[in-house]
Motif scaffolding. Structure first.
Motif, mmCIF file in Angstrom:
data_model
loop_
_atom_site.group_PDB
_atom_site.id
_atom_site.type_symbol
_atom_site.label_atom_id
_atom_site.label_comp_id
_atom_site.label_asym_id
_atom_site.label_seq_id
_atom_site.Cartn_x
_atom_site.Cartn_y
_atom_site.Cartn_z
ATOM 1 N N ASP A 1 -3.466 -4.364 -5.474
ATOM 2 C CA ASP A 1 -4.298 -5.519 -4.843
ATOM 3 C C ASP A 1 -3.715 -6.965 -5.629
ATOM 4 O OD1 ASP A 1 -6.105 -3.709 -3.833
ATOM 5 O OD2 ASP A 1 -7.195 -3.160 -5.714
ATOM 6 N N SER B 1 -3.258 4.464 -2.168
ATOM 7 C CA SER B 1 -3.373 3.590 -3.210
ATOM 8 C C SER B 1 -3.124 2.208 -2.713
ATOM 9 C CB SER B 1 -2.631 3.677 -4.545
ATOM 10 O OG SER B 1 -2.896 5.184 -4.889
ATOM 11 N N ASP B 2 -3.459 1.042 -3.116
ATOM 12 C CA ASP B 2 -3.096 -0.258 -2.968
ATOM 13 C C ASP B 2 -2.985 -1.041 -4.451
ATOM 14 O OD1 ASP B 2 -3.854 -0.011 -0.129
ATOM 15 O OD2 ASP B 2 -5.787 -0.484 -0.460
ATOM 16 N N SER C 1 0.835 -1.119 -0.164
ATOM 17 C CA SER C 1 0.017 -0.071 -0.014
ATOM 18 C C SER C 1 0.838 1.352 0.045
ATOM 19 C CB SER C 1 -1.005 0.187 1.208
ATOM 20 O OG SER C 1 -1.866 -1.126 1.328
ATOM 21 N N ASP D 1 -7.001 3.967 -9.161
ATOM 22 C CA ASP D 1 -7.601 2.716 -9.547
ATOM 23 C C ASP D 1 -7.538 2.504 -10.914
ATOM 24 O OD1 ASP D 1 -9.693 1.114 -9.674
ATOM 25 O OD2 ASP D 1 -11.367 2.472 -9.228
ATOM 26 N N ASP D 2 -6.929 1.583 -11.444
ATOM 27 C CA ASP D 2 -6.713 1.338 -12.673
ATOM 28 C C ASP D 2 -6.086 -0.298 -12.950
ATOM 29 O OD1 ASP D 2 -6.413 1.495 -15.201
ATOM 30 O OD2 ASP D 2 -4.652 2.704 -15.384
ATOM 31 N N ASP D 3 -6.138 -0.841 -14.079
ATOM 32 C CA ASP D 3 -5.494 -2.062 -14.456
ATOM 33 C C ASP D 3 -4.560 -1.509 -15.383
ATOM 34 O OD1 ASP D 3 -7.181 -3.554 -12.872
ATOM 35 O OD2 ASP D 3 -8.455 -4.132 -14.261
ATOM 36 N N ALA E 1 -2.495 4.450 -13.745
ATOM 37 C CA ALA E 1 -3.794 5.556 -13.449
ATOM 38 C C ALA E 1 -3.258 6.819 -14.289
ATOM 39 C CB ALA E 1 -3.906 5.607 -12.299
ATOM 40 N N GLN F 1 -3.024 -4.372 -10.943
ATOM 41 C CA GLN F 1 -4.459 -4.117 -10.452
ATOM 42 C C GLN F 1 -4.338 -3.050 -9.249
ATOM 43 O OE1 GLN F 1 -6.337 -7.838 -10.200
ATOM 44 N NE2 GLN F 1 -6.220 -8.169 -12.482
ATOM 45 N N THR F 2 -4.395 -1.729 -9.532
ATOM 46 C CA THR F 2 -4.520 -0.942 -8.292
ATOM 47 C C THR F 2 -5.869 -0.354 -7.922
ATOM 48 O OG1 THR F 2 -3.977 0.911 -9.781
ATOM 49 C CG2 THR F 2 -2.218 -0.282 -8.834
ATOM 50 N N SER F 3 -6.012 0.262 -6.827
ATOM 51 C CA SER F 3 -7.322 0.690 -6.299
ATOM 52 C C SER F 3 -6.989 1.952 -5.439
ATOM 53 C CB SER F 3 -8.009 -0.344 -5.386
ATOM 54 O OG SER F 3 -7.491 -0.530 -4.224
ATOM 55 N N ASP F 4 -8.121 2.697 -5.004
ATOM 56 C CA ASP F 4 -8.240 3.849 -4.656
ATOM 57 C C ASP F 4 -7.780 5.111 -5.284
ATOM 58 O OD1 ASP F 4 -9.441 2.744 -2.009
ATOM 59 O OD2 ASP F 4 -7.416 2.294 -1.239
#
Length: 205
Positions: free
Chosen positions: A118, A115-116, A109, A152-154, A187, A146-149
């Motif tokens: 994932d 961001s994380d 993280s 947030d994107d692949d 992202a 693969q990320t989030s928050d």
């Protein structure tokens, strides 16, 4: 019978005996002929190779570290990675070719930006050397982060690395792998390099 006749007969009998005695003394008759004992040669050991051909599946556990192209907090976030894999190898004798798909979850993280990471999905091509129970190999292919928050994107990317597999038995393979990844414009914010180190266990079918 005259003395001369007796002497002649005695001489005729003594002559062959003297010849036989001379031959025996010289080893012609008395000395046995020795036959050398047969030498038993042990057969040369036959090196039996392992057959790496077949499907396999298993899991991995390891460590990952990110190197973003922008300032983040922490500057080089890291953490545990863990996942599953499945693939197929074909053993040509000395060369082993294979393909594999694996997926890692992570607990990596970033605080800034929030961001994380994932997970990481990979499609691998592998080129190995059949060294019996051991198989060192190189691998490369496609990767997706693969990320989030906030991020947030692949994001598509690529990777390359080295690995080593050891065939514990006909059905169990242990190994390790080091991979270097490159992801561009995660992202639309940063390029990210990632290094992973994992230990693996696979069941061969």
């Amino acid at each position: 019978m005259t003395m001369t006749t007796k002497f002649a007969r005695t001489s005729m009998l003594a002559a062959p005996l003297a010849i036989v005695a001379g031959m025996a003394t010289a080893g012609g008759l008395a000395e046995p002929v020795e036959t050398p004992a047969p030498v038993v040669v042990a057969p040369a050991p036959v090196m039996m190779g392992n057959d790496w051909t077949g499907f396999y599946a298993g899991g991995q556990l390891g460590y990952g570290k990110l190197d973003p192209s922008v300032d983040t907090d922490p500057s080089e976030p890291d953490g545990v990675i863990y996942g599953v894999h499945a693939g197929y190898n074909y053993d040509f004798g000395s060369v082993v070719l294979g393909g594999e798909v694996d997926y890692d979850l992570t607990d990596i993280s970033l605080d800034t930006p929030d961001s994380d990471l994932d997970g990481v999905l990979r499609a691998k091509a592998k080129l190995g050397y059949d060294a019996g129970a051991f198989m060192p190999y190189i691998t490369a292919g496609y990767a997706q982060a693969q990320t989030s928050d906030d991020l947030d994107d692949d994001t598509d990317g690529a990777f390359a690395g080295l690995g080593m597999s050891y065939m514990m038995s006909d059905s169990l393979i242990l190994g390790g792998e080091v991979l270097q990844h490159q992801f561009e414009d995660v992202a639309d914010a940063a390029d990210v390099d990632a290094t992973t180190l994992s230990l693996r266990a696979s069941f061969k079918f």
